[in-house]
Design an enzyme around this catalytic site. Structure first.
Site, PDB file in Angstrom:
ATOM      1  N   ILE A  27     -93.156 -41.922  62.235  1.00 12.36           N
ATOM      2  CA  ILE A  27     -94.242 -40.257  60.963  1.00 12.36           C
ATOM      3  C   ILE A  27     -94.059 -38.888  61.253  1.00 12.36           C
ATOM      4  CG2 ILE A  27     -96.053 -39.436  60.147  1.00 12.36           C
ATOM      5  CD1 ILE A  27     -96.832 -43.337  60.679  1.00 12.36           C
ATOM      6  N   ASP A  73     -97.971 -36.754  78.684  1.00 11.05           N
ATOM      7  CA  ASP A  73     -98.692 -38.314  78.384  1.00 11.05           C
ATOM      8  C   ASP A  73     -99.659 -37.149  78.093  1.00 11.05           C
ATOM      9  OD1 ASP A  73    -100.379 -40.025  78.329  1.00 11.05           O
ATOM     10  OD2 ASP A  73     -99.775 -40.942  79.915  1.00 11.05           O
ATOM     11  N   ASN A 100    -100.006 -36.783  66.135  1.00  4.84           N
ATOM     12  CA  ASN A 100    -100.079 -37.865  65.919  1.00  4.84           C
ATOM     13  C   ASN A 100    -100.057 -38.762  66.913  1.00  4.84           C
ATOM     14  OD1 ASN A 100     -97.445 -39.475  63.886  1.00  4.84           O
ATOM     15  ND2 ASN A 100     -96.668 -38.845  65.624  1.00  4.84           N
ATOM     16  N   SER A 154    -105.506 -43.035  60.085  1.00  5.63           N
ATOM     17  CA  SER A 154    -105.424 -44.437  59.867  1.00  5.63           C
ATOM     18  C   SER A 154    -105.812 -45.038  58.344  1.00  5.63           C
ATOM     19  CB  SER A 154    -104.656 -45.559  60.666  1.00  5.63           C
ATOM     20  OG  SER A 154    -105.179 -46.804  59.927  1.00  5.63           O
ATOM     21  N   TYR A 174    -107.761 -51.017  67.943  1.00  9.00           N
ATOM     22  CA  TYR A 174    -106.625 -49.691  67.310  1.00  9.00           C
ATOM     23  C   TYR A 174    -107.465 -49.242  65.772  1.00  9.00           C
ATOM     24  CZ  TYR A 174    -103.187 -47.747  64.079  1.00  9.00           C
ATOM     25  OH  TYR A 174    -102.228 -46.805  63.167  1.00  9.00           O
ATOM     26  N   LYS A 178    -109.410 -45.568  65.754  1.00  6.38           N
ATOM     27  CA  LYS A 178    -109.110 -44.354  64.176  1.00  6.38           C
ATOM     28  C   LYS A 178    -110.901 -44.788  63.735  1.00  6.38           C
ATOM     29  CE  LYS A 178    -104.193 -44.595  64.329  1.00  6.38           C
ATOM     30  NZ  LYS A 178    -103.870 -43.394  65.026  1.00  6.38           N
ATOM     31  N   VAL A 207     -96.602 -47.922  56.705  1.00  3.24           N
ATOM     32  CA  VAL A 207     -95.621 -46.541  56.896  1.00  3.24           C
ATOM     33  C   VAL A 207     -94.306 -47.817  57.778  1.00  3.24           C
ATOM     34  CG1 VAL A 207     -94.019 -45.104  57.596  1.00  3.24           C
ATOM     35  CG2 VAL A 207     -96.512 -45.075  56.466  1.00  3.24           C
ATOM     36  N   THR A 209     -91.920 -48.290  60.117  1.00  2.00           N
ATOM     37  CA  THR A 209     -91.858 -46.774  61.139  1.00  2.00           C
ATOM     38  C   THR A 209     -91.836 -48.123  62.434  1.00  2.00           C
ATOM     39  OG1 THR A 209     -93.344 -46.805  62.616  1.00  2.00           O
ATOM     40  CG2 THR A 209     -93.271 -45.343  61.451  1.00  2.00           C
TER      41      THR A 209
HETATM   42  P1  NDP Z   1     -94.200 -45.472  66.200  1.00  2.00           P
HETATM   43  O1  NDP Z   1     -94.776 -46.446  67.181  1.00  2.00           O
HETATM   44  O2  NDP Z   1     -93.143 -44.501  65.300  1.00  2.00           O
HETATM   45  O3  NDP Z   1     -94.050 -43.901  67.521  1.00  2.00           O
HETATM   46  C1  NDP Z   1     -95.361 -43.627  67.919  1.00  2.00           C
HETATM   47  C2  NDP Z   1     -95.380 -41.932  68.835  1.00  2.00           C
HETATM   48  O4  NDP Z   1     -96.130 -41.546  69.916  1.00  2.00           O
HETATM   49  C3  NDP Z   1     -93.387 -42.220  69.949  1.00  2.00           C
HETATM   50  O5  NDP Z   1     -92.849 -40.629  69.637  1.00  2.00           O
HETATM   51  C4  NDP Z   1     -94.092 -42.134  71.526  1.00  2.00           C
HETATM   52  O6  NDP Z   1     -93.575 -41.699  72.214  1.00  2.00           O
HETATM   53  C5  NDP Z   1     -95.632 -41.334  71.509  1.00  2.00           C
HETATM   54  N1  NDP Z   1     -96.735 -41.496  71.567  1.00  2.00           N
HETATM   55  C6  NDP Z   1     -97.044 -42.934  72.480  1.00  2.00           C
HETATM   56  N2  NDP Z   1     -97.701 -43.354  73.199  1.00  2.00           N
HETATM   57  C7  NDP Z   1     -97.764 -41.410  73.702  1.00  2.00           C
HETATM   58  C8  NDP Z   1     -98.766 -40.807  74.520  1.00  2.00           C
HETATM   59  N3  NDP Z   1     -99.458 -41.119  75.871  1.00  2.00           N
HETATM   60  N4  NDP Z   1     -98.417 -39.831  75.044  1.00  2.00           N
HETATM   61  C9  NDP Z   1     -96.647 -38.705  74.290  1.00  2.00           C
HETATM   62  N5  NDP Z   1     -96.686 -39.512  73.154  1.00  2.00           N
HETATM   63  C10 NDP Z   1     -96.883 -40.579  72.869  1.00  2.00           C
HETATM   64  O7  NDP Z   1     -95.504 -44.551  65.825  1.00  2.00           O
HETATM   65  P2  NDP Z   1     -95.684 -44.633  63.967  1.00  2.00           P
HETATM   66  O8  NDP Z   1     -95.159 -43.375  63.514  1.00  2.00           O
HETATM   67  O9  NDP Z   1     -95.399 -45.731  63.489  1.00  2.00           O
HETATM   68  O10 NDP Z   1     -97.694 -44.131  64.324  1.00  2.00           O
HETATM   69  C11 NDP Z   1     -97.321 -42.246  64.400  1.00  2.00           C
HETATM   70  C12 NDP Z   1     -98.956 -42.130  64.344  1.00  2.00           C
HETATM   71  O11 NDP Z   1     -99.733 -42.444  63.238  1.00  2.00           O
HETATM   72  C13 NDP Z   1    -100.308 -43.194  64.421  1.00  2.00           C
HETATM   73  O12 NDP Z   1    -101.335 -42.123  65.529  1.00  2.00           O
HETATM   74  C14 NDP Z   1    -100.064 -44.615  64.469  1.00  2.00           C
HETATM   75  O13 NDP Z   1    -101.272 -44.970  64.544  1.00  2.00           O
HETATM   76  C15 NDP Z   1    -100.075 -43.780  62.913  1.00  2.00           C
HETATM   77  N6  NDP Z   1    -100.176 -44.974  61.494  1.00  2.00           N
HETATM   78  C16 NDP Z   1     -99.378 -45.075  62.163  1.00  2.00           C
HETATM   79  C17 NDP Z   1     -99.176 -46.284  60.612  1.00  2.00           C
HETATM   80  C18 NDP Z   1     -97.772 -47.274  60.103  1.00  2.00           C
HETATM   81  O14 NDP Z   1     -98.008 -48.158  59.278  1.00  2.00           O
HETATM   82  N7  NDP Z   1     -97.022 -47.257  60.869  1.00  2.00           N
HETATM   83  C19 NDP Z   1     -99.953 -46.572  59.768  1.00  2.00           C
HETATM   84  C20 NDP Z   1    -101.341 -45.785  60.117  1.00  2.00           C
HETATM   85  C21 NDP Z   1    -101.489 -44.753  60.987  1.00  2.00           C
HETATM   86  P3  NDP Z   1     -92.204 -42.024  73.252  1.00  2.00           P
HETATM   87  O15 NDP Z   1     -91.387 -42.172  71.974  1.00  2.00           O
HETATM   88  O16 NDP Z   1     -91.340 -40.911  73.734  1.00  2.00           O
HETATM   89  O17 NDP Z   1     -93.198 -43.610  72.876  1.00  2.00           O
END
Ligand code: NDP
Length: 267
Positions: A27, A73, A100, A154, A174, A178, A207, A209
């Site tokens: 996302i 981080d 995000n 979420s 989780y 949220k 979504v 992902t």
């Molecule tokens: P992804 O798992 O695809 O990506 C997660 C991202 O967060 C990556 O870029 C990761 O970086 C980064 N990240 C995780 N931990 C840290 C940290 N400690 N510091 C910095 N960056 C961090 O996630 P999604 O795209 O699926 O989700 C994005 C957001 O949307 C989240 O908040 C999720 O909860 C929310 N969401 C997602 C849904 C879904 O169905 N996918 C539904 C509802 C909400 P790196 O690549 O370097 O690890």
């Protein structure tokens, strides 16, 4: 699946500089692409993905704007403060934040541990707060009026999903993290309105992902069947609401959650 516009959203963000945490994947990447497509400079915050710098370069090249990746981080408050200051100097002035980055642990509540709690809450709640506070400090210190931050929460801030045979999707930390974020949005919006800083949440439904790619097919099919629009979303479908909230068109919108969930919350 309907066609989803990657770029060409009706926003002009030229001259703006936006930070997107977790902007290298899923996302966050889609939002980064949409912001860059609207002409903004974008700073991606990532945790450790090896290809984040290349992703930033690719989005920059495709859109003819500056996009850079910063490893940080979000659970480390001092690091976040320093990184945001650096971004402000190198790419700023920063005008918007999309908080995000988020993680989940999926296992039955009877097996959850303190380590699981820390893993989820230090990113989803503390990490969001750290990013929001660092951005707000930049804006208050520089007397910038008009900062906007969008927290990616979420639909699970409101509902507990049920999967096949009526069993719940087992991710209590989780879901509750949220819900905490939803309240955080209201509190920060209320406190920072005096600086004309707007704080809102976008709440996605399912979504496609990396976060959802591990779902068993039967569970996924069952979940998609429970969405009135009958499918998971494409990450790019989270961008329009986010860009609207970042834009001046949303100048009277703050302290709210906006659900982009294919109609799921009606159940
Ligand atoms: P992804 O798992 O695809 O990506 C997660 C991202 O967060 C990556 O870029 C990761 O970086 C980064 N990240 C995780 N931990 C840290 C940290 N400690 N510091 C910095 N960056 C961090 O996630 P999604 O795209 O699926 O989700 C994005 C957001 O949307 C989240 O908040 C999720 O909860 C929310 N969401 C997602 C849904 C879904 O169905 N996918 C539904 C509802 C909400 P790196 O690549 O370097 O690890």
């Amino acid at each position: 699946m309907p066609p989803v516009p990657k770029r060409g959203l009706a926003f002009d963000f030229s001259g703006r500089s936006i930070i997107v945490t977790g902007g290298n994947r899923g996302i966050g990447r889609a939002i980064t692409e949409a912001c860059a497509g609207a002409g903004a400079r974008v700073a991606i915050i990532y945790r450790g993905s090896k290809d984040a710098v290349d992703v930033a370069k690719q989005i920059a090249k495709e859109n003819g704007v500056e996009v850079k990746a910063y490893q940080c981080d979000v659970s480390d408050a001092a690091l976040v403060q320093n990184t945001f200051k650096k971004i402000n100097e190198e790419m700023g002035p920063v005008t918007g934040l999309v908080a995000n980055a988020g993680v989940s642990v999926v296992k039955p509540a009877l097996e959850m541990t303190k380590e699981d709690f820390d893993k989820v809450y230090t990113v989803n709640v503390l990490g969001v707060f750290n990013a929001a506070q660092a951005a707000a400090r930049l804006w208050v210190d520089s007397k910038y009026q008009g900062g906007s931050m969008v927290i990616v929460s979420s639909m699970s801030s409101q509902i507990i999903n049920r999967v096949a045979q009526g069993k719940p999707l087992t991710q209590v930390f989780y879901n509750s993290s949220k819900a905490a974020v939803s309240n955080l949005v209201k509190g920060l919006a209320s406190e920072w309105a005096q600086y004309n800083i707007r704080v809102n949440a976008v709440c996605p439904g399912y979504v496609d992902t990396d976060q959802t790619s591990g779902m068993e097919k039967s569970v996924r099919d069952h979940q998609a069947g429970g969405v009135p629009l009958g499918r998971f979303a494409h990450p790019h479908e989270m961008a329009p609401q986010t860009l609207l909230l970042l834009s001046d068109h949303a100048s009277y919108m703050t302290g709210q959650e906006y659900f982009v969930d294919g109609g799921q919350l009606v159940y």
